[in-house]
Design a protein around this motif. Structure first.
Motif, PDB file in Angstrom:
ATOM      1  N   VAL A   2      18.549  -1.581 -15.784  1.00 50.32           N
ATOM      2  CA  VAL A   2      18.384  -1.165 -14.345  1.00 50.32           C
ATOM      3  C   VAL A   2      18.272  -2.179 -13.424  1.00 50.32           C
ATOM      4  CG1 VAL A   2      17.088   0.220 -12.736  1.00 50.32           C
ATOM      5  CG2 VAL A   2      17.736   1.091 -15.052  1.00 50.32           C
ATOM      6  N   LYS A   3      17.484  -3.107 -13.806  1.00 57.57           N
ATOM      7  CA  LYS A   3      16.912  -4.527 -12.822  1.00 57.57           C
ATOM      8  C   LYS A   3      18.318  -5.368 -12.575  1.00 57.57           C
ATOM      9  CE  LYS A   3      14.956  -7.736 -10.960  1.00 57.57           C
ATOM     10  NZ  LYS A   3      14.031  -8.817 -11.859  1.00 57.57           N
ATOM     11  N   ARG A   4      18.869  -5.390 -13.778  1.00 56.02           N
ATOM     12  CA  ARG A   4      20.003  -6.356 -14.005  1.00 56.02           C
ATOM     13  C   ARG A   4      21.168  -5.725 -12.950  1.00 56.02           C
ATOM     14  NH1 ARG A   4      19.234  -7.257 -19.220  1.00 56.02           N
ATOM     15  NH2 ARG A   4      20.679  -6.007 -20.048  1.00 56.02           N
ATOM     16  N   LYS A   5      21.442  -4.401 -12.830  1.00 54.75           N
ATOM     17  CA  LYS A   5      22.437  -3.926 -11.971  1.00 54.75           C
ATOM     18  C   LYS A   5      22.119  -4.056 -10.506  1.00 54.75           C
ATOM     19  CE  LYS A   5      24.400  -0.585 -15.612  1.00 54.75           C
ATOM     20  NZ  LYS A   5      24.644   0.975 -15.704  1.00 54.75           N
ATOM     21  N   TYR A   6      20.776  -3.558 -10.617  1.00 56.29           N
ATOM     22  CA  TYR A   6      20.393  -3.689  -9.050  1.00 56.29           C
ATOM     23  C   TYR A   6      20.536  -5.330  -8.402  1.00 56.29           C
ATOM     24  CZ  TYR A   6      18.710   0.882  -7.854  1.00 56.29           C
ATOM     25  OH  TYR A   6      18.932   2.040  -7.510  1.00 56.29           O
ATOM     26  N   THR A   7      20.006  -6.377  -9.347  1.00 58.12           N
ATOM     27  CA  THR A   7      19.982  -7.755  -8.904  1.00 58.12           C
ATOM     28  C   THR A   7      21.703  -8.020  -8.630  1.00 58.12           C
ATOM     29  OG1 THR A   7      18.154  -8.095 -10.102  1.00 58.12           O
ATOM     30  CG2 THR A   7      19.637 -10.056  -9.528  1.00 58.12           C
ATOM     31  N   ASP A   8      22.458  -7.677  -9.941  1.00 55.72           N
ATOM     32  CA  ASP A   8      24.051  -7.997  -9.531  1.00 55.72           C
ATOM     33  C   ASP A   8      24.530  -7.485  -8.291  1.00 55.72           C
ATOM     34  OD1 ASP A   8      23.534  -9.419 -11.973  1.00 55.72           O
ATOM     35  OD2 ASP A   8      24.444  -7.891 -13.057  1.00 55.72           O
ATOM     36  N   ALA A   9      24.003  -6.248  -7.914  1.00 53.70           N
ATOM     37  CA  ALA A   9      24.842  -5.559  -6.789  1.00 53.70           C
ATOM     38  C   ALA A   9      24.219  -6.002  -5.346  1.00 53.70           C
ATOM     39  CB  ALA A   9      24.573  -4.023  -6.953  1.00 53.70           C
ATOM     40  N   GLY A  10      23.560  -7.319  -5.663  1.00 50.53           N
ATOM     41  CA  GLY A  10      23.054  -7.575  -4.083  1.00 50.53           C
ATOM     42  C   GLY A  10      23.829  -8.243  -3.150  1.00 50.53           C
ATOM     43  N   TRP A  11      24.659  -7.075  -2.588  1.00 44.92           N
ATOM     44  CA  TRP A  11      25.671  -7.529  -1.557  1.00 44.92           C
ATOM     45  C   TRP A  11      24.798  -8.234  -0.397  1.00 44.92           C
ATOM     46  CZ3 TRP A  11      25.496  -2.695  -3.686  1.00 44.92           C
ATOM     47  CH2 TRP A  11      26.680  -2.195  -4.420  1.00 44.92           C
ATOM     48  N   PRO A  12      25.420  -9.069   0.526  1.00 46.32           N
ATOM     49  CA  PRO A  12      24.864  -9.795   1.616  1.00 46.32           C
ATOM     50  C   PRO A  12      24.647  -8.633   2.721  1.00 46.32           C
ATOM     51  CG  PRO A  12      27.208 -10.166   1.613  1.00 46.32           C
ATOM     52  CD  PRO A  12      26.878  -9.485   0.227  1.00 46.32           C
ATOM     53  N   THR A  34       0.743  -1.179  -0.026  1.00 49.67           N
ATOM     54  CA  THR A  34      -0.077   0.070   0.085  1.00 49.67           C
ATOM     55  C   THR A  34       0.822   1.343  -0.034  1.00 49.67           C
ATOM     56  OG1 THR A  34      -1.791  -1.124   1.194  1.00 49.67           O
ATOM     57  CG2 THR A  34      -1.927   1.056   1.302  1.00 49.67           C
ATOM     58  N   ILE A  35       1.897   1.250   0.956  1.00 45.09           N
ATOM     59  CA  ILE A  35       2.720   2.380   0.937  1.00 45.09           C
ATOM     60  C   ILE A  35       4.094   2.007   0.651  1.00 45.09           C
ATOM     61  CG2 ILE A  35       3.728   4.271   2.492  1.00 45.09           C
ATOM     62  CD1 ILE A  35       1.145   3.868   4.353  1.00 45.09           C
ATOM     63  N   PRO A  36       4.921   2.699  -0.260  1.00 41.10           N
ATOM     64  CA  PRO A  36       6.225   2.392  -0.645  1.00 41.10           C
ATOM     65  C   PRO A  36       7.161   2.534   0.161  1.00 41.10           C
ATOM     66  CG  PRO A  36       5.086   3.453  -2.436  1.00 41.10           C
ATOM     67  CD  PRO A  36       4.260   3.680  -1.161  1.00 41.10           C
ATOM     68  N   ASP A  37       7.967   1.648   0.408  1.00 36.36           N
ATOM     69  CA  ASP A  37       9.095   1.598   1.726  1.00 36.36           C
ATOM     70  C   ASP A  37      10.371   1.106   0.881  1.00 36.36           C
ATOM     71  OD1 ASP A  37      11.054   0.739   3.216  1.00 36.36           O
ATOM     72  OD2 ASP A  37       9.758  -0.057   4.797  1.00 36.36           O
ATOM     73  N   GLN A  38      10.973   2.336   0.501  1.00 31.69           N
ATOM     74  CA  GLN A  38      12.070   2.425  -0.559  1.00 31.69           C
ATOM     75  C   GLN A  38      13.185   1.349  -0.004  1.00 31.69           C
ATOM     76  OE1 GLN A  38      14.905   5.760  -1.216  1.00 31.69           O
ATOM     77  NE2 GLN A  38      14.664   5.579  -3.298  1.00 31.69           N
ATOM     78  N   GLU A  39      13.497   1.420   1.195  1.00 31.19           N
ATOM     79  CA  GLU A  39      14.636   0.368   1.730  1.00 31.19           C
ATOM     80  C   GLU A  39      14.399  -0.990   1.302  1.00 31.19           C
ATOM     81  OE1 GLU A  39      17.127  -0.917   5.641  1.00 31.19           O
ATOM     82  OE2 GLU A  39      15.569   0.631   5.725  1.00 31.19           O
ATOM     83  N   HIS A  40      13.031  -1.430   1.576  1.00 29.70           N
ATOM     84  CA  HIS A  40      12.847  -2.605   1.535  1.00 29.70           C
ATOM     85  C   HIS A  40      12.434  -3.040   0.060  1.00 29.70           C
ATOM     86  CE1 HIS A  40      11.948  -3.066   6.114  1.00 29.70           C
ATOM     87  NE2 HIS A  40      13.172  -3.935   5.867  1.00 29.70           N
ATOM     88  N   VAL A  41      11.830  -2.168  -0.700  1.00 31.94           N
ATOM     89  CA  VAL A  41      11.417  -2.359  -1.983  1.00 31.94           C
ATOM     90  C   VAL A  41      12.627  -2.833  -2.584  1.00 31.94           C
ATOM     91  CG1 VAL A  41      10.367  -1.239  -4.152  1.00 31.94           C
ATOM     92  CG2 VAL A  41       9.217  -1.408  -1.981  1.00 31.94           C
ATOM     93  N   LEU A  42      13.964  -2.091  -2.879  1.00 28.27           N
ATOM     94  CA  LEU A  42      14.758  -2.148  -3.553  1.00 28.27           C
ATOM     95  C   LEU A  42      15.606  -3.409  -3.039  1.00 28.27           C
ATOM     96  CD1 LEU A  42      16.199   1.691  -3.408  1.00 28.27           C
ATOM     97  CD2 LEU A  42      14.925   0.350  -5.359  1.00 28.27           C
ATOM     98  N   ALA A  43      15.481  -3.693  -1.798  1.00 27.25           N
ATOM     99  CA  ALA A  43      16.119  -5.090  -1.182  1.00 27.25           C
ATOM    100  C   ALA A  43      15.390  -6.165  -1.992  1.00 27.25           C
ATOM    101  CB  ALA A  43      16.089  -5.119   0.313  1.00 27.25           C
ATOM    102  N   THR A  44      14.167  -6.183  -2.061  1.00 27.34           N
ATOM    103  CA  THR A  44      13.477  -7.366  -2.700  1.00 27.34           C
ATOM    104  C   THR A  44      13.873  -7.334  -4.228  1.00 27.34           C
ATOM    105  OG1 THR A  44      11.557  -5.867  -3.482  1.00 27.34           O
ATOM    106  CG2 THR A  44      11.695  -7.175  -1.094  1.00 27.34           C
ATOM    107  N   ILE A  45      14.164  -6.250  -4.859  1.00 21.18           N
ATOM    108  CA  ILE A  45      14.488  -6.337  -6.187  1.00 21.18           C
ATOM    109  C   ILE A  45      16.084  -6.872  -6.187  1.00 21.18           C
ATOM    110  CG2 ILE A  45      15.179  -5.028  -8.352  1.00 21.18           C
ATOM    111  CD1 ILE A  45      12.243  -5.129  -7.616  1.00 21.18           C
ATOM    112  N   GLU A  46      16.995  -6.515  -5.376  1.00 21.40           N
ATOM    113  CA  GLU A  46      18.190  -6.979  -5.135  1.00 21.40           C
ATOM    114  C   GLU A  46      18.150  -8.525  -5.072  1.00 21.40           C
ATOM    115  OE1 GLU A  46      19.813  -4.551  -2.402  1.00 21.40           O
ATOM    116  OE2 GLU A  46      20.410  -2.762  -3.954  1.00 21.40           O
ATOM    117  N   ALA A  47      17.091  -8.958  -4.438  1.00 19.00           N
ATOM    118  CA  ALA A  47      16.911 -10.369  -4.008  1.00 19.00           C
ATOM    119  C   ALA A  47      16.220 -11.175  -4.746  1.00 19.00           C
ATOM    120  CB  ALA A  47      16.258 -10.387  -2.476  1.00 19.00           C
ATOM    121  N   GLY A  48      15.913 -10.701  -5.937  1.00 17.96           N
ATOM    122  CA  GLY A  48      15.457 -11.316  -7.272  1.00 17.96           C
ATOM    123  C   GLY A  48      14.135 -11.192  -7.535  1.00 17.96           C
TER     124      GLY A  48
END
Length: 208
Positions: A182-192, A83-97
């Motif tokens: 952009v998606k690939r770059k975020y996925t590839d940059a998925g540091w632990p 419902t409400i965008p949470d940038q930190e967690h949204v980006l983390a889910t994209i990085e997670a795949g």
């Protein structure tokens, strides 16, 4: 991809799940076959689906990126919703795949478009996701090219992909490829250490 797309849905709002089921019922090309309120509940009896709609912030306090990681083991694409965008967690889910992110106020045609894109293995970039990516100011964010940033900003303003391509002066397929990059770059940059929870776990491991 043709034919019926089978989907699952995980949300702790039972009323929303029932509403989603009723909303999708008339459709002939999207079939909701599994619903659950938590990821563990879903994984107790995972259905064979192409796409799982996953609520970003579940009330059980589970980590969104970890939820995506666990659900990817089923072989389905994950489309995150909230419902409400949470940038930190949204980006983390994209990085997670995760294959994309949308807000719950999208209409049915948009939802179906994003579901089909995810089912085809494509990046389901909504304007909401594009906005979060375009405003990402973290020092460890992936570096985007000038063209990628331009397309991202235009699309984030609410323009369709076709309109974005026209305004950016590129072909439709080129604009789409920039979003894929952009998606690939975020996925590839998925540091632990991409989420605060994982950062704490990494620091504890180093102390041990």
């Amino acid at each position: 991809m043709s034919g019926v797309v089978r989907i699952g849905a995980i949300d702790d709002d039972r009323m929303l799940l029932q509403g989603l089921a009723s909303w999708l019922e008339p459709l002939e090309d999207v079939l909701l076959v599994r619903m659950a309120s938590t990821v563990p509940e879903y994984l107790q009896d995972p259905a064979e689906v192409e796409v799982i709609l996953l609520d970003l912030n579940l009330r059980d306090g589970s980590n969104p990126a970890r939820n995506v990681h666990e659900l990817l083991q089923t072989g389905a694409a994950i489309l995150v919703v909230s419902t409400i965008p949470d940038q930190e967690h949204v980006l983390a889910t994209i990085e997670a795949g995760a294959s994309g992110y949308i807000t719950k106020d999208n209409d049915l045609p948009n939802l179906v478009d994003f579901i089909r894109a995810a089912a085809q293995g494509e990046l389901a970039v909504s304007p909401e996701l594009a906005f979060l990516l375009s405003t990402d100011a973290r020092p460890q964010r992936p570096q985007l090219s000038a063209q990628e940033s331009t397309v991202l900003r235009i699309y984030a303003s609410g323009a369709t992909l076709a309109a974005t391509a026209r305004k950016a002066g590129v072909a439709y397929g080129t604009a789409r490829e920039y979003l894929e990059r952009v998606k690939r770059k975020y996925t590839d940059a998925g540091w632990p250490t991409r989420t605060k929870l994982e950062l704490r776990e990494r620091l504890r491991e180093e102390e041990l």
